[in-house]
Scaffold this motif. Structure first.
Motif, PDB file in Angstrom:
ATOM      1  N   HIS A 128      28.086  -8.626   7.490  1.00 11.79           N
ATOM      2  CA  HIS A 128      28.890  -9.800   7.831  1.00 11.79           C
ATOM      3  C   HIS A 128      28.596 -10.926   6.844  1.00 11.79           C
ATOM      4  O   HIS A 128      27.430 -11.294   6.644  1.00 11.79           O
ATOM      5  CB  HIS A 128      28.579 -10.277   9.254  1.00 11.79           C
ATOM      6  CG  HIS A 128      28.949  -9.287  10.314  1.00 11.79           C
ATOM      7  ND1 HIS A 128      30.161  -9.312  10.970  1.00 11.79           N
ATOM      8  CD2 HIS A 128      28.257  -8.234  10.822  1.00 11.79           C
ATOM      9  CE1 HIS A 128      30.207  -8.332  11.848  1.00 11.79           C
ATOM     10  NE2 HIS A 128      29.055  -7.651  11.774  1.00 11.79           N
ATOM     11  N   ASN A 129      29.639 -11.472   6.244  1.00 11.48           N
ATOM     12  CA  ASN A 129      29.523 -12.629   5.345  1.00 11.48           C
ATOM     13  C   ASN A 129      30.106 -13.868   6.022  1.00 11.48           C
ATOM     14  O   ASN A 129      30.901 -13.764   6.957  1.00 11.48           O
ATOM     15  CB  ASN A 129      30.248 -12.378   4.028  1.00 11.48           C
ATOM     16  CG  ASN A 129      29.599 -11.282   3.222  1.00 11.48           C
ATOM     17  OD1 ASN A 129      29.992 -10.113   3.307  1.00 11.48           O
ATOM     18  ND2 ASN A 129      28.605 -11.638   2.431  1.00 11.48           N
ATOM     19  N   PHE A 130      29.728 -15.022   5.510  1.00 12.69           N
ATOM     20  CA  PHE A 130      30.241 -16.279   6.046  1.00 12.69           C
ATOM     21  C   PHE A 130      31.175 -16.951   5.045  1.00 12.69           C
ATOM     22  O   PHE A 130      30.982 -16.867   3.831  1.00 12.69           O
ATOM     23  CB  PHE A 130      29.087 -17.230   6.373  1.00 12.69           C
ATOM     24  CG  PHE A 130      28.252 -16.787   7.547  1.00 12.69           C
ATOM     25  CD1 PHE A 130      28.737 -16.894   8.835  1.00 12.69           C
ATOM     26  CD2 PHE A 130      26.981 -16.267   7.352  1.00 12.69           C
ATOM     27  CE1 PHE A 130      27.970 -16.497   9.926  1.00 12.69           C
ATOM     28  CE2 PHE A 130      26.202 -15.878   8.427  1.00 12.69           C
ATOM     29  CZ  PHE A 130      26.699 -15.987   9.724  1.00 12.69           C
ATOM     30  N   ASP A 131      32.184 -17.637   5.589  1.00 13.46           N
ATOM     31  CA  ASP A 131      33.113 -18.402   4.756  1.00 13.46           C
ATOM     32  C   ASP A 131      32.681 -19.848   4.594  1.00 13.46           C
ATOM     33  O   ASP A 131      33.097 -20.523   3.650  1.00 13.46           O
ATOM     34  CB  ASP A 131      34.519 -18.386   5.383  1.00 13.46           C
ATOM     35  CG  ASP A 131      35.071 -16.991   5.526  1.00 13.46           C
ATOM     36  OD1 ASP A 131      35.159 -16.293   4.502  1.00 13.46           O
ATOM     37  OD2 ASP A 131      35.405 -16.589   6.662  1.00 13.46           O
ATOM     38  N   PHE A 132      31.840 -20.340   5.531  1.00 15.22           N
ATOM     39  CA  PHE A 132      31.496 -21.762   5.537  1.00 15.22           C
ATOM     40  C   PHE A 132      30.167 -21.944   6.254  1.00 15.22           C
ATOM     41  O   PHE A 132      29.881 -21.265   7.248  1.00 15.22           O
ATOM     42  CB  PHE A 132      32.591 -22.550   6.269  1.00 15.22           C
ATOM     43  CG  PHE A 132      32.434 -24.050   6.218  1.00 15.22           C
ATOM     44  CD1 PHE A 132      32.981 -24.791   5.185  1.00 15.22           C
ATOM     45  CD2 PHE A 132      31.762 -24.717   7.236  1.00 15.22           C
ATOM     46  CE1 PHE A 132      32.851 -26.176   5.155  1.00 15.22           C
ATOM     47  CE2 PHE A 132      31.621 -26.100   7.218  1.00 15.22           C
ATOM     48  CZ  PHE A 132      32.183 -26.830   6.166  1.00 15.22           C
ATOM     49  N   ALA A 133      29.356 -22.885   5.751  1.00 15.12           N
ATOM     50  CA  ALA A 133      28.066 -23.202   6.367  1.00 15.12           C
ATOM     51  C   ALA A 133      28.128 -24.591   6.983  1.00 15.12           C
ATOM     52  O   ALA A 133      28.325 -25.579   6.263  1.00 15.12           O
ATOM     53  CB  ALA A 133      26.954 -23.130   5.328  1.00 15.12           C
ATOM     54  N   SER A 172      24.215 -13.180   3.993  1.00 21.09           N
ATOM     55  CA  SER A 172      24.907 -12.255   4.892  1.00 21.09           C
ATOM     56  C   SER A 172      23.902 -11.669   5.883  1.00 21.09           C
ATOM     57  O   SER A 172      22.691 -11.854   5.749  1.00 21.09           O
ATOM     58  CB  SER A 172      25.559 -11.126   4.097  1.00 21.09           C
ATOM     59  OG  SER A 172      24.563 -10.334   3.475  1.00 21.09           O
ATOM     60  N   TYR A 173      24.421 -10.988   6.889  1.00 19.90           N
ATOM     61  CA  TYR A 173      23.549 -10.246   7.797  1.00 19.90           C
ATOM     62  C   TYR A 173      24.256  -8.944   8.180  1.00 19.90           C
ATOM     63  O   TYR A 173      25.480  -8.812   8.040  1.00 19.90           O
ATOM     64  CB  TYR A 173      23.204 -11.062   9.049  1.00 19.90           C
ATOM     65  CG  TYR A 173      24.353 -11.298  10.000  1.00 19.90           C
ATOM     66  CD1 TYR A 173      24.581 -10.466  11.092  1.00 19.90           C
ATOM     67  CD2 TYR A 173      25.216 -12.373   9.820  1.00 19.90           C
ATOM     68  CE1 TYR A 173      25.630 -10.682  11.970  1.00 19.90           C
ATOM     69  CE2 TYR A 173      26.273 -12.612  10.696  1.00 19.90           C
ATOM     70  CZ  TYR A 173      26.472 -11.765  11.766  1.00 19.90           C
ATOM     71  OH  TYR A 173      27.514 -11.984  12.629  1.00 19.90           O
ATOM     72  N   THR A 174      23.482  -7.985   8.628  1.00 13.27           N
ATOM     73  CA  THR A 174      24.029  -6.685   9.006  1.00 13.27           C
ATOM     74  C   THR A 174      23.778  -6.442  10.494  1.00 13.27           C
ATOM     75  O   THR A 174      22.649  -6.564  10.978  1.00 13.27           O
ATOM     76  CB  THR A 174      23.382  -5.563   8.174  1.00 13.27           C
ATOM     77  OG1 THR A 174      23.661  -5.802   6.785  1.00 13.27           O
ATOM     78  CG2 THR A 174      23.942  -4.208   8.576  1.00 13.27           C
ATOM     79  N   LYS A 175      24.857  -6.095  11.204  1.00 15.15           N
ATOM     80  CA  LYS A 175      24.782  -5.789  12.629  1.00 15.15           C
ATOM     81  C   LYS A 175      25.477  -4.452  12.881  1.00 15.15           C
ATOM     82  O   LYS A 175      26.629  -4.265  12.468  1.00 15.15           O
ATOM     83  CB  LYS A 175      25.466  -6.906  13.445  1.00 15.15           C
ATOM     84  CG  LYS A 175      25.512  -6.626  14.943  1.00 15.15           C
ATOM     85  CD  LYS A 175      26.238  -7.739  15.699  1.00 15.15           C
ATOM     86  CE  LYS A 175      26.339  -7.418  17.172  1.00 15.15           C
ATOM     87  NZ  LYS A 175      27.060  -8.482  17.932  1.00 15.15           N
ATOM     88  N   ASN A 176      24.769  -3.540  13.507  1.00 19.63           N
ATOM     89  CA  ASN A 176      25.311  -2.205  13.806  1.00 19.63           C
ATOM     90  C   ASN A 176      25.870  -1.522  12.559  1.00 19.63           C
ATOM     91  O   ASN A 176      26.919  -0.879  12.590  1.00 19.63           O
ATOM     92  CB  ASN A 176      26.402  -2.289  14.875  1.00 19.63           C
ATOM     93  CG  ASN A 176      25.884  -2.812  16.201  1.00 19.63           C
ATOM     94  OD1 ASN A 176      24.721  -2.602  16.543  1.00 19.63           O
ATOM     95  ND2 ASN A 176      26.738  -3.507  16.949  1.00 19.63           N
ATOM     96  N   GLY A 177      25.158  -1.714  11.436  1.00 17.17           N
ATOM     97  CA  GLY A 177      25.548  -1.067  10.189  1.00 17.17           C
ATOM     98  C   GLY A 177      26.685  -1.741   9.452  1.00 17.17           C
ATOM     99  O   GLY A 177      27.100  -1.263   8.389  1.00 17.17           O
ATOM    100  N   ILE A 178      27.206  -2.844   9.979  1.00 19.13           N
ATOM    101  CA  ILE A 178      28.321  -3.562   9.344  1.00 19.13           C
ATOM    102  C   ILE A 178      27.808  -4.879   8.774  1.00 19.13           C
ATOM    103  O   ILE A 178      27.155  -5.661   9.471  1.00 19.13           O
ATOM    104  CB  ILE A 178      29.455  -3.823  10.359  1.00 19.13           C
ATOM    105  CG1 ILE A 178      29.983  -2.513  10.913  1.00 19.13           C
ATOM    106  CG2 ILE A 178      30.585  -4.622   9.704  1.00 19.13           C
ATOM    107  CD1 ILE A 178      30.955  -2.689  12.068  1.00 19.13           C
TER     108      ILE A 178
END
Length: 322
Positions: free
Chosen positions: A71-76, A63-69
Motif C-alpha cells: 500500500h502506497n500513500f498519495d498524501f501525508a 509504503s506498508y504491506t498488509k496481507n501480501g499487498i
C-alpha cells in the motif's frame, strides 16, 4: 480516491497531544474523497495501523504491506507537534521521496520551530516582537546584563519546545538561574524574553485554491500566570472566540497574520500567537506550523465560529496539492 497517511506521534513530550489531534483529523477526513490510515512515528517504530493490526513502514517509499499487498500513500497529513513533524525533518523526507504533505516546506518549518530565530527574522520585516536574548549551553549567564536588557518579569523558554513545556515566568532574580536550567532540560538553546503586558490572542490561517483564509481571533484568559500546559489542555483557561476587538483592530491582527504567512511562504494550517498591548499593537510571540487539533485545541473552535466544517477545511488543504 486519495490514500491519506494521518501521521501522529513524534519524539517529544507533545506526543500525547499529537495522538489527540490525529483523532480529529482521522475522524473528519471526507470518506467520499479520501481513504485515511493512521501512521505512528516515534523513536521506537514507524508503523501504519488499523483495526486488524499494525504494519511496518518501508522508509524507502513510505509504503506498508498488509496481507501480501503493498500500500502506497498519495498524501501525508502531518499532525506531529515538535520533532520530527514541526522542525522540517519529516517535510524534507517527504519532499525527497515525492509525497505531498499538509505543512510548510522543510526550510520554513525549521525556521518557525526556532522561536528566537524566526522572530528576529520577521523583525526585519517590521513585525513587532518582544525584546529577547538567546543563550546556548556553553554561554556565560550574566544575570545583571539580562536584567538590564530584558527586565522583570520575563519569560524563560526553550527555543524549540511546544505546548508551553519548559517555560517559566520569572518575577525575581533568584528565580532566573533555576528557570534557565529548567529550559535547558528541553533543548540546547534558551530564550529570555521580555514580558509584554496585554491581552493574549491567537489567530489561525490556512491556504486553499482561492487564497489565504484567516480564521476568527481567539482571546485566551488563563487562570494561571500565563497560557501554560495546564491552561491549554486541562481547562484552566477561558477562550473567547471571536475576541472582543473593534472591526479595525480585528482586521489589523488578521492582516498581520496574513502578512507573516505570506512573508514566510507558509502552507497548511498555522496559528500565530500574539500579545496585544494597551495601545492595541500586536506583538508576535510565536508561530505554530502544526497547531493542535484536539477537542481542547483552539483551531477547531475557530473553524466552528467561522461557520466552516473541519471536513471541508481538511479537504481544501489536501486538494491544494493536486
Amino acid at each position: 480516491m486519495k490514500k491519506i497517511a494521518v501521521i501522529e506521534g513524534g519524539y517529544s513530550l507533545e506526543k500525547a497531544v499529537s495522538l489527540k489531534s490525529s483523532n480529529t483529523i482521522f475522524e473528519n477526513l471526507d470518506r467520499s474523497k479520501f481513504i485515511p490510515t493512521k501512521v505512528l512515528i516515534d523513536k521506537k517504530e514507524w508503523v501504519a495501523y488499523d483495526n486488524d493490526g499494525k504494519y511496518f513502514i518501508d522508509k524507502n517509499d513510505f509504503s506498508y504491506t498488509k496481507n501480501g499487498i503493498k500500500h502506497n500513500f498519495d498524501f501525508a497529513f502531518i499532525i506531529i507537534h515538535g520533532s520530527p513533524g514541526e522542525d522540517g525533518k519529516l517535510q524534507g523526507y517527504f519532499e525527497m521521496i515525492g509525497i505531498p504533505h499538509s505543512t510548510s516546506s522543510p526550510s520554513v518549518t525549521s525556521l518557525t520551530f526556532q522561536k528566537f530565530h524566526c522572530n528576529q527574522f520577521l523583525k526585519n520585516f517590521g513585525v513587532n516582537v518582544a525584546e529577547a536574548l538567546l543563550f546556548r549551553l556553553e554561554d556565560k549567564i550574566d544575570e545583571t546584563e539580562i536584567l538590564r536588557k530584558i527586565g522583570l518579569p520575563c519569560f524563560v523558554k526553550p527555543t524549540n519546545a511546544g505546548s508551553s513545556y519548559g517555560i517559566t515566568k520569572v518575577k525575581s532574580l533568584k528565580e532566573l538561574i533555576p528557570a534557565i536550567k529548567n529550559a535547558f532540560s528541553y533543548g540546547n538553546e534558551v530564550i529570555i524574553e521580555a514580558n509584554i503586558k496585554g491581552r493574549e490572542v491567537t489567530n489561525g490561517i490556512y491556504r486553499n485554491k482561492e487564497g489565504l483564509k484567516t480564521l476568527p481571533i481567539t482571546e485566551i484568559i488563563s487562570e494561571n500566570e500565563y497560557f501554560d500546559y495546564e491552561a491549554k489542555y486541562n481547562g484552566k483557561s477561558k477562550e473567547i472566540t471571536p475576541a472582543d476587538f473593534s472591526k479595525e483592530h480585528t482586521q489589523n491582527i488578521k492582516s498581520l497574520t496574513s502578512f507573516i504567512y505570506k512573508t514566510l511562504g507558509m502552507n497548511g494550517l498555522a496559528r500565530m500567537d500574539y500579545i496585544v498591548n494597551e495601545n492595541n499593537t500586536p506583538f508576535l510571540i510565536e508561530i505554530n506550523s502544526v497547531p493542535g487539533m484536539s477537542k481542547e485545541s483552539i483551531i477547531p473552535q475557530m473553524i466552528e465560529e467561522d461557520n466552516k466544517q473541519i471536513k471541508n477545511v481538511l479537504s481544501d488543504i489536501i486538494n491544494l496539492k493536486f
